[in-house]
Write an enzyme that holds these catalytic residues in place. Structure first.
Site, PDB file in Angstrom:
ATOM      1  N   ASP A 132       0.836  -1.201   0.000  1.00  0.00           N
ATOM      2  CA  ASP A 132       0.000   0.000   0.000  1.00  0.00           C
ATOM      3  C   ASP A 132       0.868   1.248   0.000  1.00  0.00           C
ATOM      4  O   ASP A 132       1.365   1.677   1.036  1.00  0.00           O
ATOM      5  CB  ASP A 132      -0.921   0.001   1.222  1.00  0.00           C
ATOM      6  CG  ASP A 132      -1.839   1.216   1.241  1.00  0.00           C
ATOM      7  OD1 ASP A 132      -1.985   1.862   0.175  1.00  0.00           O
ATOM      8  OD2 ASP A 132      -2.402   1.517   2.304  1.00  0.00           O
ATOM      9  N   LYS A 134       1.668   7.971   0.597  1.00  0.00           N
ATOM     10  CA  LYS A 134       2.122   7.956   1.983  1.00  0.00           C
ATOM     11  C   LYS A 134       3.515   8.576   2.097  1.00  0.00           C
ATOM     12  O   LYS A 134       4.269   8.604   1.122  1.00  0.00           O
ATOM     13  CB  LYS A 134       2.192   6.507   2.497  1.00  0.00           C
ATOM     14  CG  LYS A 134       0.858   5.803   2.644  1.00  0.00           C
ATOM     15  CD  LYS A 134       1.067   4.373   3.106  1.00  0.00           C
ATOM     16  CE  LYS A 134      -0.261   3.636   3.255  1.00  0.00           C
ATOM     17  NZ  LYS A 134      -1.037   4.123   4.403  1.00  0.00           N
ATOM     18  N   GLU A 149      -8.099   2.766   0.866  1.00  0.00           N
ATOM     19  CA  GLU A 149      -8.419   1.804  -0.189  1.00  0.00           C
ATOM     20  C   GLU A 149      -8.912   0.466   0.337  1.00  0.00           C
ATOM     21  O   GLU A 149      -9.591  -0.268  -0.373  1.00  0.00           O
ATOM     22  CB  GLU A 149      -7.189   1.587  -1.086  1.00  0.00           C
ATOM     23  CG  GLU A 149      -6.180   0.550  -0.623  1.00  0.00           C
ATOM     24  CD  GLU A 149      -5.552   0.865   0.735  1.00  0.00           C
ATOM     25  OE1 GLU A 149      -5.220  -0.082   1.460  1.00  0.00           O
ATOM     26  OE2 GLU A 149      -5.391   2.057   1.073  1.00  0.00           O
ATOM     27  N   ARG A 157     -11.151  -0.330   2.492  1.00  0.00           N
ATOM     28  CA  ARG A 157     -12.619  -0.428   2.518  1.00  0.00           C
ATOM     29  C   ARG A 157     -13.196  -0.543   1.114  1.00  0.00           C
ATOM     30  O   ARG A 157     -14.282  -1.091   0.929  1.00  0.00           O
ATOM     31  CB  ARG A 157     -13.189   0.778   3.262  1.00  0.00           C
ATOM     32  CG  ARG A 157     -12.938   2.116   2.610  1.00  0.00           C
ATOM     33  CD  ARG A 157     -13.020   3.280   3.584  1.00  0.00           C
ATOM     34  NE  ARG A 157     -11.859   3.336   4.468  1.00  0.00           N
ATOM     35  CZ  ARG A 157     -11.678   4.266   5.405  1.00  0.00           C
ATOM     36  NH1 ARG A 157     -12.599   5.192   5.596  1.00  0.00           N
ATOM     37  NH2 ARG A 157     -10.599   4.265   6.162  1.00  0.00           N
TER      38      ARG A 157
END
EC number: 3.4.11.1
Length: 503
Positions: A279, A286, A358, A360
């Site tokens: 991720d 991030k 992302e 969810r």
């Protein structure tokens, strides 16, 4: 490693087999104030007061965590004795037992001991019998022996010398202890799989790797597996899931793994695991510091697969379905952009206000897919929100559910398994934070109550069955010197299924 169980009532003279049986070491507990456990009293008598003399000399004071080896002991079959401090007898607890078992194993693993007799399982732990002590001790040992060396050119030193453990248990607990030992080994195997998957780097543990892992579990344990590829996912109109997956060159996979241990007509428990194998945050990128740990964003998937392996090895009489939507979340020219609107499998439209929310987006389509199994309950597991870490830290998993009975079962399982969870609110008022001017709902609800609004989002797709959400962002892995996946919440999930199966 081999584990065996032998019933023994130390207070009634039935310990001769333990006193004279050949063993490299016998493990005994010593409380503070020089109080010996039941087994230690018998060993002390057989060795003509050796244990008492050592304690009186001050070589060990009984404080929790202290250990002392006695070598070349005469009068018993074991060549040495390991004394383990237990702390105050009136304060001895489940945690104290776990700590004592852990230091005992650490001491033993640093030696050439091959066979050990372990008597601590019979210690008087409040509200626990010796079968619980056996299970906790095996899990503590397996935790101490776990190493992840697959990616090193020269793996660390090989397996420990310890090969066989004989547990002394209360005779009345003999049968239950044998079941507990079997379950503990299966649980440890499932946890090790979960940890291995989490610790693998993102360039190895890809969505395809997770799919192949599920296929191997199915082959090894006789489960049914289906892996849906891109075209099949598109045919199901999983637009929310696909919106996350499209930014990566790694093809998405949708894994469905089924274990049938009960009657065919019995409604299954469905476990849904978030499988983001890396991720980056996507376009909502991030920070670079610590981003390497985002390989752990698939720990929900890893825990679900580990649980399935454990359940299959235990042979539980329950039906379980694991669903794993898995992909990467990467920035690309075709990736989700803040403000994009996507359509979920359920038909609800979602405004993507933050591409780093992302998890969810992939889970919601999996929760809709779960309806086809007419489940008895659905539990999703996800490293979903940093907000859960702020709320609960790294000790408790966050539990969300509107179903009080299901939440109660999960909390009971968490306590029984020593895998703690804490229930957080899911009031309807929080749904207002997910309102969108342009879509049916937004994928974030702002900073306040971030873990709650994430669960609220998922609840919109889980309205047709009993449902619970486990946010494991704070418990799935550790950072710092002890960096690595923990294997949680496999113990909680497995215990929940053990309870459902009545095993």
């Amino acid at each position: 490693m081999d584990f065996s169980i032998k019933g023994c009532d130390w207070s009634k003279g039935t310990a001769n087999g333990f006193l004279t049986g050949k063993s490299d070491c016998i493990v005994l507990g010593v409380f503070e104030a020089q109080t010996l456990s039941g087994a230690a009293l018998d060993i002390d008598e057989a060795t003509k007061g050796l244990v008492s003399r050592v304690i009186k000399a001050g070589d060990i004071d009984g404080k929790l965590g202290k250990t002392l080896f006695l070598h070349e002991v005469s009068g018993i079959g074991a060549s040495r004795v390991l004394l383990v401090g237990l702390g105050r007898q009136d304060a001895f607890s489940q945690k104290a037992y776990g700590d004592a078992a852990k230091v005992a194993w650490r001491a033993l693993l640093g030696t050439k001991v091959v066979q050990v007799t372990f008597t601590l399982a019979q210690l008087p732990v409040p509200e626990r019998a010796s079968d619980w002590g056996v299970r906790a001790a095996i899990l503590a040992l397996r935790n101490e022996t776990y190493k992840f060396t697959q990616m090193k050119s020269k793996p660390d030193a090989g397996a420990p010398a310890l090969k066989r453990v004989v547990f002394s248990v209360d005779p009345a607990d003999d049968k239950a202890a044998k079941v507990a030992a079997k379950q503990a080994v299966a649980l440890a195997n499932g946890m090790d799989l979960t940890r291995d998957l989490g610790n693998l780097p993102g360039n190895v543990c890809t969505p395809t790797y997770l799919a192949n892992t599920a296929k191997k579990i199915a082959k090894d344990w006789g489960l049914k597996v289906d892996v849906l590829g891109l075209k099949q996912i598109q045919a199901l109109k999983m637009g929310s899931f696909l919106s996350v997956a499209k930014g990566s060159v790694e093809p998405p996979q949708f894994i469905v793994l089924q274990y049938r241990g009960a009657a065919a007509k019995a409604a299954p428990v469905v476990l849904v695991g978030k499988g983001i194998t890396f991720d980056s945050g996507g376009i909502s990128l991030k920070p670079g510091e610590g981003m390497d740990e985002m390989k752990y964003d698939m720990c929900g998937a890893g825990s679900v697969l580990g649980t399935m392996r454990a359940v299959a090895e235990m042979g539980l009489k329950v039906n379980v379905v694991a669903i794993v939507p898995t992909c990467e979340n990467m920035p690309a020219g075709n990736a989700n952009k803040p403000g994009d609107i996507v359509t979920s499998m359920k038909g609800l439209t979602i405004e993507v206000l933050n591409t780093d929310a992302e998890g969810r987006l992939i889970l919601c389509d999996a929760l809709t897919y779960a309806e086809r199994f007419k489940p008895a309950a659905v539990i999703d597991v996800a490293t979903l929100t940093g907000a859960c870490i702020i709320a609960l830290g790294h000790h408790n998993t966050g539990l969300f559910s509107k179903d009080d009975a299901l939440a109660g079962e999960l909390l009971d399982a968490s306590r029984e398994a020593g895998d703690p969870a804490w229930r957080l609110p899911l009031d309807d008022e929080y749904q207002d934070q997910l309102k969108s001017n342009f879509a049916d709902l937004a994928n974030i609800g702002g900073r306040p109550a971030g873990s709650v609004t994430a669960a609220c989002f998922l609840s919109r797709f889980a309205e047709n069955y009993p449902w619970a959400h486990l946010d494991i962002a704070g418990t799935a892995w550790k950072s710092g010197a002890a960096k690595g996946a923990t294997g949680r919440p496999v113990p909680l999930l497995a215990q929940f299924l053990i309870d459902r199966a009545g095993a």
